[in-house]
Design a protein around this motif. Structure first.
Motif, mmCIF file in Angstrom:
data_model
loop_
_atom_site.group_PDB
_atom_site.id
_atom_site.type_symbol
_atom_site.label_atom_id
_atom_site.label_comp_id
_atom_site.label_asym_id
_atom_site.label_seq_id
_atom_site.Cartn_x
_atom_site.Cartn_y
_atom_site.Cartn_z
ATOM 1 N N LYS A 1 29.734 -29.171 -4.509
ATOM 2 C CA LYS A 1 30.006 -29.803 -5.792
ATOM 3 C C LYS A 1 30.480 -31.248 -5.616
ATOM 4 N N LEU B 1 29.324 -23.558 -11.083
ATOM 5 C CA LEU B 1 29.533 -25.004 -11.002
ATOM 6 C C LEU B 1 30.867 -25.447 -11.600
ATOM 7 N N GLN C 1 21.376 -29.436 -7.439
ATOM 8 C CA GLN C 1 22.653 -29.787 -8.061
ATOM 9 C C GLN C 1 22.438 -30.625 -9.315
ATOM 10 N N THR D 1 25.963 -19.726 -13.014
ATOM 11 C CA THR D 1 26.345 -20.638 -11.936
ATOM 12 C C THR D 1 27.867 -20.730 -11.899
ATOM 13 N N SER E 1 23.504 -29.103 -13.193
ATOM 14 C CA SER E 1 24.496 -29.808 -14.001
ATOM 15 C C SER E 1 23.976 -30.130 -15.394
ATOM 16 N N ILE F 1 28.011 -24.456 -4.359
ATOM 17 C CA ILE F 1 27.584 -24.075 -5.707
ATOM 18 C C ILE F 1 26.643 -22.870 -5.622
#
Length: 287
Positions: A170, A250, A202, A248, A206, A259
């Motif tokens: 992350k 995250l 990633q 996820t 997001s 992640i």
């Protein structure tokens, strides 16, 4: 809104694909064959006046512009292009120079070389040059071509930093605004050789609405009307679609922690395959 211009984004080169990134004498057979049948030839053929199109090479992203620019001129000249020049823009004030803007207005093709995409956006972003570029792309039979940094900077959301080996920790991938020719995608380059798929994972997790595009070496995408994509060149294009992500961690893990992602969809395109961004449908050419 209908987009009149065309976007050609290129992942970079390994042994062929750009006179700027190879030893032409040592690899002449590979280079000449590639340029005869490959991406630069396609750039010319997609332009308004073909070999007579006005081509401007923009070297802003590069830290060796005086070396790279003439090599692109050599490459396009080999393919019978008749009207090529290099725009050396190294400071923001040069992106407002009336002589530079006049040349941009007259261009049928602008190709942005490799280098540092953050340098490209920080020097050109928000300038009169940038405004004219967007207007031409939206409203004229104009080709924006970009290789490596020039490709990464084409989208609204741009990756500018991130270790390949730690890309799924992350916070390791850094994203900022690009030149904004196309929205809803994020583009990464030198994708296969440098193992950058984690960077796209990633980026997409997001914001799963954004389609991740990974361009392999000697590979590109021709994008028309900001919607229809066709794979060109000899390598692979990886698409990462996060719309069906089920879960996820995250937002739960700390910076620097791994992640987890459940149900990320990946597509692999090769030459002549197509993908529609609006419908999310891929067509494999051989089928």
């Amino acid at each position: 809104m209908k987009i009149t211009g065309k976007l050609i984004i290129i992942g970079g080169a390994v042994d062929k694909g750009s006179f700027t990134e190879t030893d032409l004498d040592k690899n002449s057979a590979s280079n000449l064959n590639f340029f005869e049948t490959g991406i630069l030839k396609r750039i010319i053929s997609e332009s308004k006046h073909k070999e007579n199109s006005r081509i401007e090479v923009v070297t802003t992203a590069s830290n060796i512009p005086k070396e790279i620019g003439p090599e692109y001129v050599k490459a396009f000249s080999y393919l019978d292009a008749k009207n090529i020049d290099v725009l050396y823009i190294e400071k923001r004030e040069e992106a407002a120079d009336p002589a530079v803007l006049t040349r941009l207005k007259a261009a049928d093709i602008v190709i942005f070389t490799g280098g540092d995409q953050l340098r490209l956006t920080s020097i050109l972003g928000g300038t009169p040059f940038h405004d004219i570029l967007l207007d031409k792309y939206h409203n004229e039979e104009f080709v924006y071509a970009g290789t490596s940094a020039g490709a990464a900077a084409a989208s609204n959301s741009m990756i500018y930093q991130g270790s390949s080996s730690e890309a799924l920790l992350k916070g390791e991938v850094k994203i900022t605004s690009g030149l904004g020719l196309i929205d809803g995608v994020t583009i990464d380059t030198h994708f296969v050789r440098r193992g950058r798929i984690g960077r796209l994972f990633q980026t997409v997790v997001s914001n799963p609405r954004v389609l991740g595009i990974g361009l392999g070496e000697d590979t590109g995408l021709l994008i028309t009307n900001n919607n229809e994509m066709e794979a060109i060149g000899s390598g692979l294009v990886i698409l990462v679609d996060g719309r069906d992500i089920k879960d996820t961690n995250l937002t739960q893990v700390e910076l620097g922690q791994p992640i987890s992602i459940n149900n990320l969809v990946v597509h692999v395109m090769s030459m002549n395959d197509t993908y529609n961004i609006g419908t999310h449908k891929m067509q494999i050419h051989t089928s």
